[in-house]
Design a protein around this motif. Structure first.
Motif, PDB file in Angstrom:
ATOM      1  N   ILE A  12       0.853  -1.190   0.000  1.00 54.12           N
ATOM      2  CA  ILE A  12       0.000   0.000   0.000  1.00 54.12           C
ATOM      3  C   ILE A  12       0.888   1.238   0.000  1.00 54.12           C
ATOM      4  CG2 ILE A  12      -1.805   1.263   1.231  1.00 54.12           C
ATOM      5  CD1 ILE A  12      -2.639  -1.408   2.494  1.00 54.12           C
ATOM      6  N   GLY A  13       0.606   2.158  -0.919  1.00 51.04           N
ATOM      7  CA  GLY A  13       1.458   3.330  -1.077  1.00 51.04           C
ATOM      8  C   GLY A  13       2.608   3.031  -2.005  1.00 51.04           C
ATOM      9  N   ALA A  14       2.306   2.306  -3.079  1.00 52.10           N
ATOM     10  CA  ALA A  14       3.349   1.858  -3.997  1.00 52.10           C
ATOM     11  C   ALA A  14       3.822   2.992  -4.897  1.00 52.10           C
ATOM     12  CB  ALA A  14       2.840   0.698  -4.844  1.00 52.10           C
ATOM     13  N   GLY A  15       5.082   2.889  -5.303  1.00 53.74           N
ATOM     14  CA  GLY A  15       5.680   3.856  -6.202  1.00 53.74           C
ATOM     15  C   GLY A  15       6.897   3.247  -6.852  1.00 53.74           C
ATOM     16  N   SER A  16       7.774   4.091  -7.348  1.00 54.90           N
ATOM     17  CA  SER A  16       8.938   3.598  -8.084  1.00 54.90           C
ATOM     18  C   SER A  16      10.160   3.372  -7.202  1.00 54.90           C
ATOM     19  CB  SER A  16       9.301   4.600  -9.192  1.00 54.90           C
ATOM     20  OG  SER A  16       9.601   5.872  -8.623  1.00 54.90           O
ATOM     21  N   GLY A  17      10.104   3.767  -5.941  1.00 57.08           N
ATOM     22  CA  GLY A  17      11.268   3.667  -5.060  1.00 57.08           C
ATOM     23  C   GLY A  17      11.344   2.350  -4.314  1.00 57.08           C
ATOM     24  N   ILE A  18      11.226   2.424  -2.982  1.00 58.24           N
ATOM     25  CA  ILE A  18      11.345   1.229  -2.145  1.00 58.24           C
ATOM     26  C   ILE A  18      10.337   0.170  -2.558  1.00 58.24           C
ATOM     27  CG2 ILE A  18      11.131   0.342   0.207  1.00 58.24           C
ATOM     28  CD1 ILE A  18      12.004   3.138   1.190  1.00 58.24           C
ATOM     29  N   VAL A  82       1.529  -7.769   4.173  1.00 59.33           N
ATOM     30  CA  VAL A  82       0.995  -6.437   3.919  1.00 59.33           C
ATOM     31  C   VAL A  82       2.083  -5.428   4.269  1.00 59.33           C
ATOM     32  CG1 VAL A  82      -0.691  -4.690   4.599  1.00 59.33           C
ATOM     33  CG2 VAL A  82      -1.424  -7.056   4.258  1.00 59.33           C
ATOM     34  N   VAL A  83       2.454  -4.609   3.306  1.00 61.28           N
ATOM     35  CA  VAL A  83       3.475  -3.576   3.505  1.00 61.28           C
ATOM     36  C   VAL A  83       2.789  -2.222   3.407  1.00 61.28           C
ATOM     37  CG1 VAL A  83       5.646  -2.591   2.677  1.00 61.28           C
ATOM     38  CG2 VAL A  83       5.245  -5.067   2.482  1.00 61.28           C
ATOM     39  N   TYR A  84       2.968  -1.399   4.437  1.00 62.32           N
ATOM     40  CA  TYR A  84       2.387  -0.054   4.405  1.00 62.32           C
ATOM     41  C   TYR A  84       3.503   0.947   4.167  1.00 62.32           C
ATOM     42  CZ  TYR A  84      -0.825   3.769   5.217  1.00 62.32           C
ATOM     43  OH  TYR A  84      -1.609   4.885   5.036  1.00 62.32           O
ATOM     44  N   ASN A  85       3.453   1.585   2.995  1.00 67.49           N
ATOM     45  CA  ASN A  85       4.530   2.474   2.581  1.00 67.49           C
ATOM     46  C   ASN A  85       4.032   3.894   2.302  1.00 67.49           C
ATOM     47  OD1 ASN A  85       7.364   2.571   1.982  1.00 67.49           O
ATOM     48  ND2 ASN A  85       6.882   2.738  -0.183  1.00 67.49           N
ATOM     49  N   ALA A  86       2.767   4.166   2.659  1.00 67.60           N
ATOM     50  CA  ALA A  86       2.171   5.475   2.357  1.00 67.60           C
ATOM     51  C   ALA A  86       2.473   6.483   3.468  1.00 67.60           C
ATOM     52  CB  ALA A  86       0.661   5.330   2.191  1.00 67.60           C
ATOM     53  N   SER A  87       2.595   7.744   3.085  1.00 63.81           N
ATOM     54  CA  SER A  87       2.791   8.804   4.078  1.00 63.81           C
ATOM     55  C   SER A  87       2.374  10.142   3.486  1.00 63.81           C
ATOM     56  CB  SER A  87       4.252   8.877   4.549  1.00 63.81           C
ATOM     57  OG  SER A  87       5.121   9.183   3.478  1.00 63.81           O
ATOM     58  N   GLY A  88       2.033  11.069   4.372  1.00 59.20           N
ATOM     59  CA  GLY A  88       1.665  12.410   3.959  1.00 59.20           C
ATOM     60  C   GLY A  88       2.611  13.430   4.565  1.00 59.20           C
ATOM     61  N   ARG A  89       2.887  14.484   3.836  1.00 61.51           N
ATOM     62  CA  ARG A  89       3.832  15.505   4.305  1.00 61.51           C
ATOM     63  C   ARG A  89       3.227  16.898   4.151  1.00 61.51           C
ATOM     64  NH1 ARG A  89       9.650  14.287   4.274  1.00 61.51           N
ATOM     65  NH2 ARG A  89       9.989  12.104   3.771  1.00 61.51           N
ATOM     66  N   ALA A 113      -2.287   3.751   8.227  1.00 59.76           N
ATOM     67  CA  ALA A 113      -1.535   2.576   8.671  1.00 59.76           C
ATOM     68  C   ALA A 113      -2.372   1.727   9.625  1.00 59.76           C
ATOM     69  CB  ALA A 113      -0.242   3.015   9.340  1.00 59.76           C
ATOM     70  N   PHE A 114      -3.093   2.399  10.526  1.00 62.12           N
ATOM     71  CA  PHE A 114      -3.959   1.649  11.439  1.00 62.12           C
ATOM     72  C   PHE A 114      -5.031   0.884  10.670  1.00 62.12           C
ATOM     73  CE2 PHE A 114      -8.088   1.502  13.558  1.00 62.12           C
ATOM     74  CZ  PHE A 114      -7.797   0.609  14.578  1.00 62.12           C
ATOM     75  N   TYR A 115      -5.661   1.545   9.689  1.00 66.25           N
ATOM     76  CA  TYR A 115      -6.694   0.861   8.907  1.00 66.25           C
ATOM     77  C   TYR A 115      -6.123  -0.379   8.224  1.00 66.25           C
ATOM     78  CZ  TYR A 115      -8.970   5.466   9.334  1.00 66.25           C
ATOM     79  OH  TYR A 115      -9.502   6.642   9.795  1.00 66.25           O
ATOM     80  N   ALA A 116      -4.916  -0.246   7.684  1.00 70.88           N
ATOM     81  CA  ALA A 116      -4.288  -1.370   6.984  1.00 70.88           C
ATOM     82  C   ALA A 116      -3.949  -2.503   7.949  1.00 70.88           C
ATOM     83  CB  ALA A 116      -3.034  -0.896   6.257  1.00 70.88           C
ATOM     84  N   VAL A 117      -3.378  -2.145   9.105  1.00 70.33           N
ATOM     85  CA  VAL A 117      -3.021  -3.163  10.095  1.00 70.33           C
ATOM     86  C   VAL A 117      -4.279  -3.868  10.592  1.00 70.33           C
ATOM     87  CG1 VAL A 117      -2.058  -3.543  12.388  1.00 70.33           C
ATOM     88  CG2 VAL A 117      -0.875  -2.042  10.778  1.00 70.33           C
ATOM     89  N   LEU A 133       4.596  -5.171   7.496  1.00 69.84           N
ATOM     90  CA  LEU A 133       5.783  -4.325   7.550  1.00 69.84           C
ATOM     91  C   LEU A 133       5.372  -2.875   7.352  1.00 69.84           C
ATOM     92  CD1 LEU A 133       8.335  -6.409   5.416  1.00 69.84           C
ATOM     93  CD2 LEU A 133       7.733  -6.637   7.835  1.00 69.84           C
ATOM     94  N   LEU A 134       5.853  -2.005   8.234  1.00 73.57           N
ATOM     95  CA  LEU A 134       5.505  -0.591   8.209  1.00 73.57           C
ATOM     96  C   LEU A 134       6.762   0.232   7.946  1.00 73.57           C
ATOM     97  CD1 LEU A 134       3.196  -0.576  11.366  1.00 73.57           C
ATOM     98  CD2 LEU A 134       2.531  -0.884   8.974  1.00 73.57           C
ATOM     99  N   THR A 135       6.723   1.061   6.907  1.00 70.13           N
ATOM    100  CA  THR A 135       7.888   1.855   6.523  1.00 70.13           C
ATOM    101  C   THR A 135       7.940   3.139   7.340  1.00 70.13           C
ATOM    102  OG1 THR A 135       7.825   0.989   4.271  1.00 70.13           O
ATOM    103  CG2 THR A 135       9.075   3.014   4.632  1.00 70.13           C
ATOM    104  N   GLY A 136       8.936   3.239   8.202  1.00 68.51           N
ATOM    105  CA  GLY A 136       9.143   4.427   9.019  1.00 68.51           C
ATOM    106  C   GLY A 136      10.209   5.327   8.419  1.00 68.51           C
TER     107      GLY A 136
END
Length: 233
Positions: A12-18, A82-89, A113-117, A133-136
């Motif tokens: 979740i929160g997929a992109g071209s990086g990690i 389930v990998v949570y990789n989304a974040s807001g800035r 992240a809570f909803y996903a977990v 796995l949660l990306t910090g």
């Protein structure tokens, strides 16, 4: 290190990086992978390359997250990773930040992240198996000036990971928080010529995720930090 004990994955929160690098490694390991983002048009090159399935989600909307898990289950089976990789800035002086924008950022980084977990735990607990796995980030360990909302979200993410690990590990679910402590290398952000390997290689980060997933349950990590060899901490 054991063989890969899981059969499929949702990022979740997929992109071209990690997440792009992790998708490639998981597909190379033979796992079907669903990659989810608010805008899946950007994921087309990754889908074409790997055969992953792209689905749309607004991670800050609990109904959309639940729907994503249900659709993932219909497409590849109940997700075992389930990998949570989304974040807001939102950046700026505290006195000038728009509270509504801060709320949106926290909605993605922390509540999402809570909803996903929660959605993952509902499916993994009956099976007695799974990995979350949660990306910090550095911001989850120390807050920087002009970046309060990001620090708030990432601190909350770390607390969620710690609490979920203590609750879910005895039920057979491996929860881990990965502190990405430094800048992640990208096409638009290469290493300086005079400072090789001064940013984190996303392929190397993804390999760390894979190593976590392969840990034997007698020696699970709930948190791991990754940083360049020249990063101060």
């Amino acid at each position: 290190m054991t063989e890969m004990p899981y059969r499929n994955a949702l990022i979740i929160g997929a992109g071209s990086g990690i997440s792009g690098s992790l998708t490639r490694l998981l597909r190379d390991a033979g796992l079907p992978v669903v990659i989810a983002a608010r805008n899946i048009d950007k994921l087309k090159p990754l889908v074409d390359e790997t055969g992953a399935i792209a689905l749309t989600v607004d991670a800050a909307d609990p109904a959309q997250v639940e729907r994503l898990l249900a659709e993932t289950e219909a497409r590849i089976g109940a997700p075992e990773i389930v990998v949570y990789n989304a974040s807001g800035r939102v950046r700026g002086p505290i006195a000038e930040l728009d509270p509504a924008e801060v709320g949106k950022a926290l909605g993605v980084t922390a509540l999402g992240a809570f909803y996903a977990v929660q959605a993952a735990a509902k499916r993994m607990t009956p099976a007695g198996k799974g990995a979350i796995l949660l990306t910090g980030a550095t911001a989850g360990i120390k807050g920087f000036a002009l970046s309060a909302p990001f620090a708030m979200g990432k601190f909350a993410l770390r607390g969620l990971a710690q609490s979920a690990a203590r609750e879910l590990a005895p039920k057979g679910i491996h929860v881990a928080h990965i502190v990405v402590d430094g800048g992640v290398r990208a096409e638009h952000r290469p290493d300086p010529v005079d400072k090789p390997d001064s940013t984190l290689d996303p392929d190397a980060i993804a390999q760390t995720y894979l190593d976590l997933l392969r840990q034997h349950r007698s020696a699970w990590s709930w948190e791991i930090e990754v940083r360049p060899w020249v990063e101060t901490f």
